[in-house]
Design an enzyme around this catalytic site. Structure first.
Site, mmCIF file in Angstrom:
data_model
loop_
_atom_site.group_PDB
_atom_site.id
_atom_site.type_symbol
_atom_site.label_atom_id
_atom_site.label_comp_id
_atom_site.label_asym_id
_atom_site.label_seq_id
_atom_site.Cartn_x
_atom_site.Cartn_y
_atom_site.Cartn_z
ATOM 1 N N SER A 1 -8.672 -0.264 -5.232
ATOM 2 C CA SER A 1 -8.902 0.060 -3.837
ATOM 3 C C SER A 1 -10.382 0.385 -3.623
ATOM 4 C CB SER A 1 -7.986 1.201 -3.402
ATOM 5 O OG SER A 1 -7.663 1.077 -2.039
ATOM 6 N N LYS B 1 0.852 -1.193 0.000
ATOM 7 C CA LYS B 1 0.000 0.000 0.000
ATOM 8 C C LYS B 1 0.884 1.237 0.000
ATOM 9 C CE LYS B 1 -4.184 1.470 -0.292
ATOM 10 N NZ LYS B 1 -5.003 1.088 -1.454
#
Length: 602
Positions: free
Chosen positions: A401, A200
């Site tokens: 996402s 991430k």
């Protein structure tokens, strides 16, 4: 810089002109502009043996950006065409032209600069061009300097032509991230982050001055997948091998016209007027008339009586397939133009769910994600809609996402091989302005009734105890994200955990992992909804959210971004855009499910 000044001056003039019209003529002046605008939408008459023209320099987007009132006024008065075309109009008009006896060919016309069209949309347009070519009609492509994205479309053509002084770019893909940590530290702005997922990387620009090994790994694989699709498609169309293309990349990067012809990247070297003469021969014209050849643009063709309305299904049907565009950053609240507001978008889905005429929904997602709260709000409405009518997702350039979060609860997910998706991860971003404020004589003091009462304050860094609380929320949201993917996609949770970690995937990889159901585009998703709803041919399309009319745009103050072409201004605007993304980070808890920071692929 000249272009920047030109656009700035145009905006100023437009604002002054709008103010003058309102003051001097009142609503009558605005009505005049509305009439002028309406006159631009008149039908175009199509002549026999016409050539359909697609301008390669025009961007093709899911939803075209809406200009500010000042720019809208200028565009209306000078009859300036939009520099963006709606994807569905392009796809449908190319398909319709392939069956139209009045259209004898298609001309791909290059322009200055490179197309801003994303890789997912480019794949869909290329598929439409292949369908046109299979109909037996000719495609001719011409450009002075063939950029990679333009050549990806142009390589479909029966004949690729280049200007004698032109070049063909074949240098490969690159992606750079702007790292802000050094600047933030210099200016005294503190940043604290919480996150889950070793890949991430959206927080890295605030913490590091270079890519992490994990981010470098995932980006290298993503670019490799996109590059494989790109070179594979070109090699197939040009009867070359991917090894030959890679040799050009490694040894040359750019080919001058003569060398490009020798390498079989182009078929002919010619000036534009010579190409026009060739197109006149195709259309049966003996000499040049008012136009270089008998041509009709995509927009003009879509307004002809032969085409108008036909691409929206059966106009007499009472059954509606709704195409709903989730295009842009996902933000909390209602959002604005270019954003997917959680509240506004959810209301739209509820209205369509309650509309008995709407028999199915295509959710077109082109989003890097954003607010975790807003993503969950929208995802809930998608699942509720699925219980009552078919809802199928078509992923565009990116659906990652939060963009994936809102898609996973649908009946079916389609993606292009070049779609950037996945990035199942969560992060929290907490800023404070203590240092810069103190340096300028600003201090804070106060009282509170609980240890976490001022958790959202930017006046100081968060304590370890506060960061632990935020991390707990991030962990909880990540666990919900992973378990939802496992449940809704019918995947073992251990597999989802392994493929998550905030990692981005190409559409090809996502299909192999089970994150998407099949590779395909918007048209495939529409057909899938019609089939699942058992509509046969008895349906018509409607698009949502509704695009504001000219007068609505004129009367509202909306934001826009111009795209100047000089390198200095372009780079400055890229940097501005990196910082402007911060304005969209409005999750009430400061927690996000978003792509790596402003992913750019060149």
């Amino acid at each position: 810089m000249k272009e920047f000044l030109k656009y700035t001056l145009a905006s100023v003039v437009g604002n002054l002109l709008g103010l003058f019209l309102v003051i001097t003529f009142g609503m009558g002046g605005i009505a005049f502009l509305v009439v002028v605008s309406a006159s631009r939408g008149t039908q175009t008459t199509l002549r026999d043996k016409s050539v359909l023209v697609l301008d390669l320099s025009v961007g093709i987007a899911d939803t075209a950006p809406q200009p500010t009132p000042s720019i809208a006024i200028g565009q209306t008065l000078r009859d300036d065409r939009s520099r963006f075309l709606p994807l569905r109009v392009v796809l449908e008009t190319i398909e319709r032209a392939s069956k139209d006896d009045k259209i004898v060919g298609l001309y791909l016309e290059g322009g200055s600069g490179t197309t801003p069209t994303g890789f997912g949309n480019l794949k869909e347009v290329r598929r439409a061009l292949e369908g046109f070519k299979e109909s037996g009609k000719t495609i001719i492509a011409y450009d002075t300097d063939w950029t990679e994205r333009e050549y990806y479309l142009g390589s479909v053509a029966d004949e690729i032509i280049i200007h004698p002084m032109g070049t063909v770019e074949m240098s490969g893909f690159s992606s750079q991230t702007v790292f802000l940590a050094g600047a933030l530290e210099r200016f005294g702005i503190g940043v604290q982050v919480t996150r889950v997922g070793q890949y991430k990387s959206a927080v890295e620009p605030f913490l590091r001055q270079e890519m992490s090994p994990e981010n470098r790994q995932q980006m290298q694989q993503l670019l490799g997948d996109l590059w494989g699709e790109f070179t594979g498609a070109i090699a197939s169309s040009r009867s070359l091998t991917t090894a030959q293309l890679q040799q050009i990349v490694n040894q040359d990067g750019f080919l001058m016209a003569a060398d490009a012809k020798d390498r079989e990247m182009v078929d002919q070297i010619a000036h534009r007027d010579e190409v026009a003469a060739q197109l006149r021969e195709l259309t049966g014209e003996k000499e040049e008339g008012r136009q270089p050849f008998r041509r009709v643009g995509i927009q003009e063709y879509s307004r002809t009586p032969e085409v108008k309305g036909s691409w929206a299904g059966n106009p007499n049907s009472r059954n509606i397939i709704a195409v709903v565009y989730a295009d842009g950053e996902i933000v909390d609240g209602r959002g604005g133009i270019g954003q997917v507001g959680g509240d506004r978008f959810s209301e739209e889905l509820r209205r369509l769910r309650d509309n008995d005429r709407v028999k199915g929904i295509v959710l077109r997602v082109n989003s890097p994600g954003g607010s975790a709260t807003a993503s969950e709000v929208i995802a809930r409405e998608v699942q509720l809609t699925r219980e009552e009518k078919p809802i199928i997702v078509s992923m565009g350039n990116a659906a990652a996402s939060g963009g994936y979060w809102i898609a996973m609860g649908s009946d079916r997910i389609l993606a292009e091989p070049t779609t950037v998706t996945g990035s199942i991860g969560v992060f929290g971003l907490l800023f404070n302005a203590q240092d810069i404020a103190n340096q300028n004589g600003i201090t804070w003091d106060g009282v509170k009734t609980g240890p976490f009462a001022d958790l959202n304050s930017i006046s100081r860094p968060k304590t370890d105890q506060e960061l632990e609380k935020v991390q707990q929320m991030v962990d909880l949201i990540y666990q919900r994200f992973v378990s939802s993917v496992a449940q809704l996609r019918d995947l073992p949770q251990e597999e989802v955990l392994e493929m998550s970690q905030g990692r981005v995937w190409s559409g090809v990889q996502a299909e192999a992992l089970g994150l998407v159901d099949q590779l395909g585009g918007l048209q495939d998703a529409i057909a899938a909804v019609a089939e699942k709803a058992e509509l046969g041919d008895d349906w018509k399309l409607a698009e949502y959210p509704r695009i504001p009319s000219f007068e609505e745009r004129l009367l509202e103050s909306l934001r826009t971004e111009s795209t100047p072409t000089d390198p200095l201004t372009s780079e400055l605007l890229k940097l501005y855009h990196e910082f402007s993304v911060l304005r969209h980070l409005n999750d009430p808890r400061g927690i996000y499910t978003r792509l790596p920071f402003n992913l750019q692929i060149d």
